[in-house]
Design an enzyme around this catalytic site. Structure first.
Site, short mmCIF file in Angstrom:
data_model
loop_
_atom_site.label_atom_id
_atom_site.label_comp_id
_atom_site.label_asym_id
_atom_site.label_seq_id
_atom_site.Cartn_x
_atom_site.Cartn_y
_atom_site.Cartn_z
N ASP A 150 0.94 -1.15 0.03
CA ASP A 150 0.00 -0.24 -0.11
C ASP A 150 0.83 1.30 0.11
O ASP A 150 2.05 1.23 0.58
CB ASP A 150 -0.93 0.07 1.02
N ASP A 161 8.91 4.49 -1.23
CA ASP A 161 8.09 3.57 -0.06
C ASP A 161 6.91 2.98 -0.52
O ASP A 161 5.59 3.51 -0.47
CB ASP A 161 7.75 4.84 0.88
N GLU A 189 -0.09 -1.24 5.61
CA GLU A 189 1.27 -1.04 6.56
C GLU A 189 0.80 0.44 6.88
O GLU A 189 1.40 0.96 8.04
CB GLU A 189 2.51 -1.22 5.87
N GLU A 190 0.64 1.33 6.04
CA GLU A 190 0.43 2.77 6.21
C GLU A 190 -0.61 3.24 7.13
O GLU A 190 -0.47 4.32 7.46
CB GLU A 190 0.38 3.63 4.68
N HIS A 233 6.06 9.80 1.43
CA HIS A 233 4.61 10.51 1.72
C HIS A 233 4.65 11.79 1.43
O HIS A 233 3.75 12.57 1.24
CB HIS A 233 4.50 10.56 3.08
ZN LIG Z 1 6.78 2.16 4.01
#
Ligand SMILES: [Zn+2]
Length: 384
Positions: free
Chosen positions: A71, A101, A133-134, A356
């Site tokens: 994700d 990421d 995960e996020e 991000h």
């Molecule tokens: Zn990550």
């Protein structure tokens, strides 16, 4: 396909955490099957998202897990200069959501399978791709539990979060909670006929702040930045009018604990304070009043392995950069592997500074560096 071509494929799946990741998982599973991988899926309760755990090579003890999440964080309200879900090269850098990421690591792992001589492997290679995960590492534990249940006993795990190919051997825990204070409404001129939830919540929050200050005062020489356990309150809601005692107040709060610290210590201290100091006052004129705290996300810390098994092993792999403190403040899924008895480190291509952010990118030189590390992992799995 090479790692850039694979990254191009993976970026094109807009696997923002709020949406399904199944199209990506389907595609990757097909790709892995073409290399003879044995794949296992675990899903969320709704079946809308899946983890994929793939084993390649012999069904033997030991082996290595290469782990990443599928994700990505949203791109809403970010100023992107390119389509975030289309890999775009500009001035030698590769732009797209998830490049650093952390689809870059997954792309490299997938690309090296073509070079892997499966028949000469003496230990299995495991690929672990997770969902959610996020949003608090919600998927990983299901995959790890299922993998152990299936008989896998990996020796090492590398979590390929972006560390600029430096070894991270420890990180903080994340602990997120919702606290709901239920009082009793009354006219504000008659506080002896109700219980104001906001004032009670304020006392709890002040105590959380005091716990955070105490942690800061006790700060040692951890490599985490900052080197103490941090406590925050993120949102607060309650009340309807200034002349009504509020019946409810809810706040979301979190703390990020140092690797060695018991992740339960703050929530226990806070509940102790509520039981002894806040609840008796709240119930004085409103016996039904209550304070409920529920966990929303708990990400275990990565504690340094006293024997540094994975760390010593990864240090010998080509492509891994020297230096770095070895401890970071961002959390990963590594703690879930460690809890399962697998010596784990975080080491992957790209920089956390890109994660991000709008216009997230990865330098293709980082992917190449990671390729040499994965090739050495594969060579390790072929030793007799
Ligand atoms: Zn990550």
């Amino acid at each position: 396909m090479n790692s850039v071509e694979l990254l191009d494929q993976l970026i094109a799946f807009p696997t923002v955490s709020r949406d399904s990741n199944l199209s990506l998982i389907d595609w990757v599973e097909d790709y892995l099957c073409s290399f003879g991988a044995r794949c296992r899926r675990t899903t969320n309760d709704e079946g809308s998202k899946a983890n994929l755990f793939a084993a390649i090579g012999p069904e033997a003890p030991g082996g290595v897990v290469l782990s990443g999440h599928t994700d990505v964080v949203p791109t809403d309200d970010q100023d992107w200069h390119t389509d975030p879900f289309r890999l775009t090269e500009r001035e030698g850098l590769l732009f797209g959501r998830g490049t650093s990421d952390m689809k870059g690591f997954a792309a490299v792992c997938l690309s090296r399978l073509a070079e892997l001589n499966v028949s000469s492997m003496t230990q299995p290679l495991y690929l672990a791709l997770s969902y959610d995960e996020e949003v608090g590492c919600l998927g990983i534990d299901r995959m790890v539990d299922d993998a152990l249940h299936s008989g896998a006993t990996p020796e090492f795990a590398i979590i390929g979060e972006p560390t600029s190919m430096r070894i991270v051997r420890a990180h903080k825990s994340i602990n997120v909670f919702r606290t709901l204070v239920t009082g009793q409404a009354a006219h504000s001129s008659q506080p002896h006929r109700g219980a104001g939830a906001i004032l009670a919540a304020a006392r709890i929050i002040e105590h959380l702040d005091a716990l955070g200050r105490q942690k800061r005062a006790e700060a040692g020489d951890s490599g985490c930045e900052p080197p103490w356990t941090t406590v925050q309150v993120g949102t607060i809601h309650g009340g309807t009018a200034v002349n009504i005692l509020p019946s409810h107040c809810e706040f979301l709060w979190e703390y990020r604990g140092l690797p060695h610290e018991d992740p339960d210590s703050i929530v226990f201290a806070m509940q102790d304070y509520i039981a002894k100091e806040v609840l008796p006052d709240l119930k004085e004129f409103a016996p039904e009043a209550s304070v409920e705290t529920t966990p929303i996300a708990r990400v275990p810390p990565l504690v340094p392995d006293p024997e540094a098994r994975a760390e010593r092993w990864v240090r010998e792999l080509r492509g891994v950069r020297e230096g770095g403190s070895g401890e970071v403040s961002f959390a990963t899924e590594a703690g879930s592997f460690q809890r399962a008895g697998i010596s784990s480190v975080v080491c992957g291509p790209g920089s956390i500074d890109q994660a991000h952010q709008p216009n997230e990118f990865i330098n293709p030189a980082e992917l190449e560096r990671c390729e040499t590390m994965i090739d050495d992992v594969c060579a390790y799995l072929c030793r007799s």
